[in-house]
Design an enzyme around this catalytic site. Structure first.
Site, PDB file in Angstrom:
ATOM      1  N   CYS A 150       0.837  -1.195   0.000  1.00  0.00           N
ATOM      2  CA  CYS A 150       0.000   0.000   0.000  1.00  0.00           C
ATOM      3  C   CYS A 150       0.880   1.257   0.000  1.00  0.00           C
ATOM      4  O   CYS A 150       1.567   1.504  -0.983  1.00  0.00           O
ATOM      5  CB  CYS A 150      -0.957  -0.030   1.197  1.00  0.00           C
ATOM      6  N   HIS A 171      -3.524  -5.625   0.918  1.00  0.00           N
ATOM      7  CA  HIS A 171      -3.433  -5.956   2.334  1.00  0.00           C
ATOM      8  C   HIS A 171      -3.860  -7.403   2.532  1.00  0.00           C
ATOM      9  O   HIS A 171      -4.631  -7.954   1.747  1.00  0.00           O
ATOM     10  CB  HIS A 171      -4.344  -5.043   3.157  1.00  0.00           C
TER      11      HIS A 171
END
Length: 493
Positions: free
Chosen positions: A329, A428
Site C-alpha cells: 500500500c 493488504h
C-alpha cells in the site's frame, strides 16, 4: 427482542475487544445469532467488507468470532488519524472528510443519528448484540460528546461489564475510579467487573477482589490471564506487546514502523516463524533477511520522515546487498520513483521515492479505493516465481493512483523488479495467503540453508472462548441478558 450487553474499559487497550470477541464466539457456539457493535472506533488497522466498505479490524475479528460476515453497521464511525490532530472520518464505511478534533465534536449531534440507525438495523437481524466502548469510559470532560461509551450506554440501558488492565498497574483504583466517575444514571448499569491480562497466581488477588466488590457493590466476574492468541491486533498500541515469533533468531524481518503505520496486522502471520522487528525511522535496521515498508495514513509525510532519519539510505544499502524489499500500500508507493500530491494528503508537493520500482503515484482526488480482490500471481523471480499462476486474495484500502512500467506482481496489481527481489502491491492481507507466505519464507530460509519447522497453531477464537469459559462467571453474565445457562454447565464457586 434483541438483547444487548455492553463492555466498557478503564482505559484504551484494556482488552475490551477480546472480551467482546470471546462472548461473541461463546454465544455463536450456543447456536445464537449474535453480532458485535462499536459505534466509534479510532484505528489505522481497518478491514474492507465484501461490499467495499471500510471498518475497524477489531469489529471484523469480532464478527468472525460470531460466525457472521463483517458489516460497516458493526462500526458505523471509523476515525483514521493522519497527524496534526486531524483524522479522516469514515461513516458507514465511506470516507466523508478530514476533520480536526474540534470540527468533529461540533458535528457530534448529527453523528448520533448514525449510531441510532446502525443499532436499529442490526437489531432487525440479530438476537444478541455485544457492544464495545472506546478508550476509557470515565472521560468526564467528554461525557456530553462521548458517543462510544456514554451515549450508547444511555440509549440502550443495557447491563455493563467494566474491564480493567492489570498489566498497566493500578487496576483496583482504575476499576473503582471509573465506576465512581460514571454519570449517576449509568453507574447502576455496571453489573460486573473483569480484571484482564493477569500473569501470576490468582490467589494473590483474592483479598483485593473481595474488597473491590465491597467498595463498588459490583461483583468481580473473573480474572482473565494474559493470552497470546493468533488473532489480529486492534491498533498500533499493540506494537509494544509484540514478542518474538516461533522462528526465533533464525530469520529476521524488519518492518519500518512508520509514524502513521496502518494495517500492521498484515505481518502478524509471519510472527509464527520469524522474528518480526518493528524499526522506527532513525533506528538501525541492522542486517535483516528482508525489509517490509508497510501501509501508512500519510505516504508523503512518512517518506519525508524516512528521508530525514536516514532510513531510506539504509534500505537502499540493503537492496544493494541483495536483501528482499517488500512494500504494501503506502509502502508500495514509497518504493516508486515519484509521488505527486496535489493537495490531497498534504500541501501540493512532488517528492522522489526510493526509486526501487519504476512507478509514479499521484494523489489528485479525495477518493479511496476499498475493495476485496482475488488476483493471479504474475510476477517472476525467486519469490513470486515459485507460485506463478496461482491465485491470492487480499483487500485494497488506499488513496492515490499508481502507474508502473515494471511487470505487475498480481494480475493488474503491483510491480516487481527485474531480479524479483523488490515487490510492491496494494494488497493488504497478502500474508494470509499460505502460498505467498510459503514462497516468501521458504526463500528467506533457503538463503540461510535452514529448514522451516511447523507453524501450526490452534484456532484463536476457540482458544479465547475456552479461556473465557474457564475464567469468567458466564452463568452470571448470561443472567444479565436473560439467557439460561447451558445444560450441563458447572456453576462457578
Amino acid at each position: 427482542m434483541t438483547r444487548f450487553i455492553v463492555v466498557l474499559g478503564t482505559c484504551s487497550h484494556s482488552g475490551k475487544s477480546t472480551i467482546v470477541a470471546a462472548l461473541c464466539r461463546i454465544l455463536r457456539n450456543r447456536g445464537l445469532k449474535v453480532a458485535p457493535f462499536k459505534s466509534q472506533n479510532m484505528s489505522l488497522n481497518s478491514w474492507v467488507t465484501s461490499e467495499g466498505k471500510e471498518m475497524g479490524i477489531a469489529q471484523a475479528v469480532q464478527a468472525w468470532a460470531a460466525g457472521v460476515e463483517p458489516s460497516e453497521l458493526m462500526n458505523p464511525i471509523l476515525l483514521k488519524p493522519k497527524g496534526d490532530r486531524t483524522s479522516q472520518v469514515i461513516v458507514f464505511g465511506v470516507p466523508v472528510a478530514d476533520r480536526s478534533a474540534e470540527e468533529y465534536y461540533r458535528e457530534i449531534d448529527g453523528l448520533k443519528g448514525v449510531v441510532d440507525r446502525a443499532i436499529d438495523e442490526l437489531s432487525q437481524e440479530y438476537d444478541y448484540i455485544v457492544v464495545e466502548g472506546a478508550g476509557g469510559a470515565a472521560e468526564i470532560n467528554l461525557f456530553d460528546r462521548d458517543i462510544a461509551n456514554i451515549y450508547v450506554a444511555r440509549k440502550l440501558g443495557a447491563p455493563i461489564i467494566l474491564v480493567g488492565d492489570i498489566e498497566r498497574g493500578g487496576v483496583f483504583a482504575s476499576l473503582y475510579g471509573t465506576a465512581a466517575l460514571l454519570p449517576p444514571e449509568i453507574r447502576p448499569l455496571v453489573k460486573g467487573l473483569v480484571i484482564n491480562k493477569f500473569r501470576g497466581d490468582p490467589a494473590i488477588l483474592e483479598p483485593g477482589l473481595g474488597m473491590l466488590e465491597e467498595l463498588t457493590g459490583v461483583p468481580v466476574l473473573g480474572v482473565m490471564p494474559y493470552l497470546d492468541l493468533d488473532l489480529p491486533s486492534e491498533d498500533s498500541v499493540s506494537l509494544g506487546d509484540k514478542r518474538r515469533g516461533g522462528g526465533g533468531e533464525k530469520v529476521e524481518i524488519a518492518v519500518v514502523r512508520l509514524p502513521r503505520i496502518s494495517n500492521f496486522t498484515d505481518f502478524e502471520p509471519l510472527e509464527r516463524e520469524a522474528r518480526v522487528r518493528y524499526v522506527a525511522p532513525g533506528e538501525p535496521l541492522g542486517s535483516p533477511d528482508a525489509v517490509i515498508i508497510p501501509g501508512t495514513k500519510n505516504t508523503v509525510a512518512d517518506l519525508e520522515e524516512m528521508r530525514v532519519r536516514g532510513t531510506d539510505r539504509e534500505i537502499l544499502a540493503l537492496r544493494r546487498a541483495g536483501v528482499p524489499i517488500l512494500g504494501i500500500c503506502g509502502g508500495y508507493q514509497i518504493l516508486g520513483k515519484r509521488i505527486v500530491d496535489l493537495g490531497i494528503e498534504n500541501a501540493t508537493v512532488e517528492m522522489p521515492g526510493l526509486g526501487l520500482l519504476d512507478l509514479v503515484t499521484r494523489f489528485d482526488r479525495y477518493e479511496k479505493r476499498t475493495v476485496q480482490v482475488e488476483k493471479p500471481v504474475t510476477g517472476g523471480g525467486p519469490i513470486l516465481g515459485r507460485i506463478m499462476g496461482e491465485r491470492v486474495w487480499g483487500y485494497e484500502i488506499h488513496m492515490g493512483v499508481t502507474a508502473s512500467r515494471d511487470p505487475p506482481a498480481f494480475g493488474d496489481d503491483g510491480a516487481v523488479a527485474d531480479d524479483g527481489l523488490v515487490i510492491g502491491t496494494y494488497l493488504h492481507g497478502i500474508f494470509n495467503n499460505q502460498n505467498f507466505r510459503d514462497a516468501f519464507l521458504d526463500y528467506l530460509y533457503s538463503r540461510k540453508n535452514l529448514v522451516r519447522g511447523s507453524a501450526l497453531r490452534g484456532d484463536g477464537y476457540d482458544e479465547l472462548a475456552s479461556a473465557a469459559e474457564k475464567f469468567l462467571d458466564l452463568e452470571r453474565i448470561w443472567g444479565m441478558i436473560g439467557l439460561e445457562p447451558e445444560a450441563g454447565s458447572i456453576p462457578r464457586e
